[in-house]
Design an enzyme around this catalytic site. Structure first.
Site, short mmCIF file in Angstrom:
data_model
loop_
_atom_site.label_atom_id
_atom_site.label_comp_id
_atom_site.label_asym_id
_atom_site.label_seq_id
_atom_site.Cartn_x
_atom_site.Cartn_y
_atom_site.Cartn_z
N LYS A 39 -12.84 1.11 5.89
CA LYS A 39 -12.47 -0.15 5.23
C LYS A 39 -12.74 -1.35 6.16
O LYS A 39 -13.03 -1.17 7.36
CB LYS A 39 -11.00 -0.07 4.82
CG LYS A 39 -10.71 1.04 3.77
CD LYS A 39 -9.22 1.12 3.45
CE LYS A 39 -8.94 2.14 2.36
NZ LYS A 39 -7.50 2.18 2.01
N TYR A 99 -10.70 0.70 -7.41
CA TYR A 99 -9.26 0.98 -7.32
C TYR A 99 -8.56 0.73 -8.66
O TYR A 99 -7.36 0.44 -8.69
CB TYR A 99 -8.62 0.15 -6.21
CG TYR A 99 -8.75 0.77 -4.83
CD1 TYR A 99 -8.24 2.04 -4.55
CD2 TYR A 99 -9.34 0.08 -3.77
CE1 TYR A 99 -8.33 2.61 -3.29
CE2 TYR A 99 -9.45 0.65 -2.50
CZ TYR A 99 -8.94 1.91 -2.27
OH TYR A 99 -9.02 2.47 -1.01
N PHE A 105 0.64 -4.19 -5.60
CA PHE A 105 -0.24 -4.51 -4.46
C PHE A 105 -1.71 -4.60 -4.85
O PHE A 105 -2.57 -4.79 -4.00
CB PHE A 105 -0.05 -3.47 -3.34
CG PHE A 105 -0.29 -2.04 -3.74
CD1 PHE A 105 -1.56 -1.51 -3.85
CD2 PHE A 105 0.80 -1.20 -4.02
CE1 PHE A 105 -1.78 -0.19 -4.23
CE2 PHE A 105 0.59 0.13 -4.41
CZ PHE A 105 -0.71 0.63 -4.51
N ARG A 131 -8.90 14.16 4.18
CA ARG A 131 -7.57 13.56 4.00
C ARG A 131 -6.66 13.91 5.18
O ARG A 131 -5.84 13.10 5.60
CB ARG A 131 -6.94 14.03 2.68
CG ARG A 131 -7.74 13.69 1.42
CD ARG A 131 -7.48 12.34 0.87
NE ARG A 131 -6.11 12.10 0.51
CZ ARG A 131 -5.70 10.97 -0.09
NH1 ARG A 131 -6.58 10.00 -0.38
NH2 ARG A 131 -4.44 10.77 -0.38
N THR A 179 -0.99 7.70 3.91
CA THR A 179 -1.28 6.31 3.53
C THR A 179 -0.57 5.32 4.45
O THR A 179 -1.17 4.34 4.91
CB THR A 179 -0.81 6.06 2.08
OG1 THR A 179 -1.30 7.12 1.25
CG2 THR A 179 -1.29 4.72 1.57
N ARG A 205 -5.26 7.20 10.79
CA ARG A 205 -4.32 6.13 10.42
C ARG A 205 -3.20 5.99 11.46
O ARG A 205 -2.80 4.87 11.78
CB ARG A 205 -3.78 6.39 9.02
CG ARG A 205 -4.83 6.02 7.94
CD ARG A 205 -4.45 6.55 6.59
NE ARG A 205 -5.24 5.96 5.50
CZ ARG A 205 -5.23 6.41 4.25
NH1 ARG A 205 -4.49 7.45 3.92
NH2 ARG A 205 -5.96 5.81 3.32
N ASN A 225 -5.19 0.26 6.23
CA ASN A 225 -5.07 1.60 6.79
C ASN A 225 -6.42 2.26 7.09
O ASN A 225 -6.54 3.48 7.11
CB ASN A 225 -4.17 2.47 5.90
CG ASN A 225 -4.70 2.58 4.49
OD1 ASN A 225 -5.80 2.13 4.19
ND2 ASN A 225 -3.91 3.18 3.61
N HIS A 261 -10.56 5.33 3.58
CA HIS A 261 -10.30 5.88 2.25
C HIS A 261 -10.92 7.26 2.19
O HIS A 261 -11.99 7.50 2.76
CB HIS A 261 -10.93 5.00 1.15
CG HIS A 261 -11.08 5.74 -0.16
ND1 HIS A 261 -10.04 5.88 -1.04
CD2 HIS A 261 -12.12 6.43 -0.69
CE1 HIS A 261 -10.45 6.60 -2.07
NE2 HIS A 261 -11.71 6.95 -1.89
N GLU A 297 -16.49 8.98 -7.49
CA GLU A 297 -16.71 8.03 -6.40
C GLU A 297 -18.11 8.18 -5.80
O GLU A 297 -18.72 7.18 -5.40
CB GLU A 297 -15.62 8.20 -5.33
CG GLU A 297 -14.25 7.77 -5.85
CD GLU A 297 -13.12 7.93 -4.85
OE1 GLU A 297 -12.00 7.52 -5.17
OE2 GLU A 297 -13.36 8.46 -3.74
P1 ATP Z 1 -7.05 5.61 -0.39
O1 ATP Z 1 -7.11 5.74 -1.90
O2 ATP Z 1 -7.49 4.25 0.09
O3 ATP Z 1 -7.74 6.74 0.30
P2 ATP Z 1 -4.44 6.77 -0.36
O4 ATP Z 1 -5.01 7.74 -1.35
O5 ATP Z 1 -3.82 7.31 0.87
O6 ATP Z 1 -5.54 5.72 0.08
P3 ATP Z 1 -3.33 5.27 -2.57
O7 ATP Z 1 -1.96 5.51 -3.08
O8 ATP Z 1 -4.49 5.78 -3.38
O9 ATP Z 1 -3.37 5.84 -1.07
O10 ATP Z 1 -3.49 3.70 -2.35
C1 ATP Z 1 -4.77 3.10 -2.23
C2 ATP Z 1 -4.70 2.04 -1.16
O11 ATP Z 1 -3.87 0.97 -1.62
C3 ATP Z 1 -4.06 2.47 0.16
O12 ATP Z 1 -4.94 3.15 1.01
C4 ATP Z 1 -3.65 1.14 0.73
O13 ATP Z 1 -4.78 0.43 1.28
C5 ATP Z 1 -3.16 0.42 -0.52
N1 ATP Z 1 -1.73 0.65 -0.73
C6 ATP Z 1 -1.12 1.80 -1.17
N2 ATP Z 1 0.21 1.66 -1.27
C7 ATP Z 1 0.48 0.39 -0.88
C8 ATP Z 1 1.67 -0.40 -0.77
N3 ATP Z 1 2.86 0.11 -1.06
N4 ATP Z 1 1.54 -1.67 -0.33
C9 ATP Z 1 0.34 -2.22 -0.03
N5 ATP Z 1 -0.83 -1.54 -0.14
C10 ATP Z 1 -0.76 -0.25 -0.54
MG MG Z 2 -6.06 7.08 -3.09
#
Ligand code: ATP
Ligand code: MG
Length: 143
Positions: A11, A51, A59, A87, A93, A104, A114, A117, A128
């Site tokens: 990212k 997303y 968010f 992962r 996350t 992370r 973070n 992705h 994707e």
């Molecule tokens: P990613 O999809 O980016 O791999 P993830 O699967 O671990 O991450 P998701 O729940 O899919 O987590 O959330 C997507 C992204 O949205 C997170 O990686 C983070 O950048 C952002 N995000 C998730 N939860 C929050 C939150 N509570 N507040 C702010 N940003 C968040």
């Molecule tokens: Mg995700």
């Protein structure tokens, strides 16, 4: 263990921290192979679509701003159990909850910024991969 492909994204904060090589090193050390890669600066439309599953979350608009704040590095990783393996190397996350030694835990500054992705399942991985790459941009290893 099934041989799989998955999407990994470094990212904008990860690119800014100049740790593309360090992240590639960790992925490769775990046996994952990069079979496609491209750097791009996502548009708001692209990030919003990528997303879209989070569209209703509070968010979402901050997430789109963050993902468009600088270039990202996108790669297809291939290997045994590639989706879960990536992962695990990424960590949770929220970096405060991520296991020590994960990307992370080591580099992320917040639950939003973070660093990486990773696709979260086989169907998401397929979607994707098609989002970022055409078939002729993927280079299966021949040696
Ligand atoms: P990613 O999809 O980016 O791999 P993830 O699967 O671990 O991450 P998701 O729940 O899919 O987590 O959330 C997507 C992204 O949205 C997170 O990686 C983070 O950048 C952002 N995000 C998730 N939860 C929050 C939150 N509570 N507040 C702010 N940003 C968040
Ligand atoms: Mg995700």
């Amino acid at each position: 263990m099934a041989r799989e492909r998955t999407i990994s994204i470094i990212k904008p904060d990860g690119v800014e921290k100049n740790i593309i090589g360090e992240i590639y090193r960790r992925l490769e050390a775990a046996g994952l192979e990069i079979v496609a890669a491209r750097m791009l600066h996502l548009t708001g439309e692209q990030a919003g679509k990528f997303y879209a599953v989070h569209r209703e979350r509070p968010f979402y608009s901050d997430l789109v701003s963050y993902m468009t704040s600088g270039p990202v590095m996108v790669q297809i990783l291939e290997g045994d159990d590639a989706i879960d393996k990536n992962r695990q190397i990424m960590g949770a996350t929220d970096p405060a909850k991520a296991d020590p030694g994960t990307i992370r835990a080591d580099f992320a500054s917040s639950i939003e910024e973070n660093v990486v992705h990773g696709s979260d399942g086989p169907e998401t991985a397929r979607q994707e991969i098609a989002f970022f790459f055409s078939d002729d941009q993927i280079c299966p290893r021949t040696r």
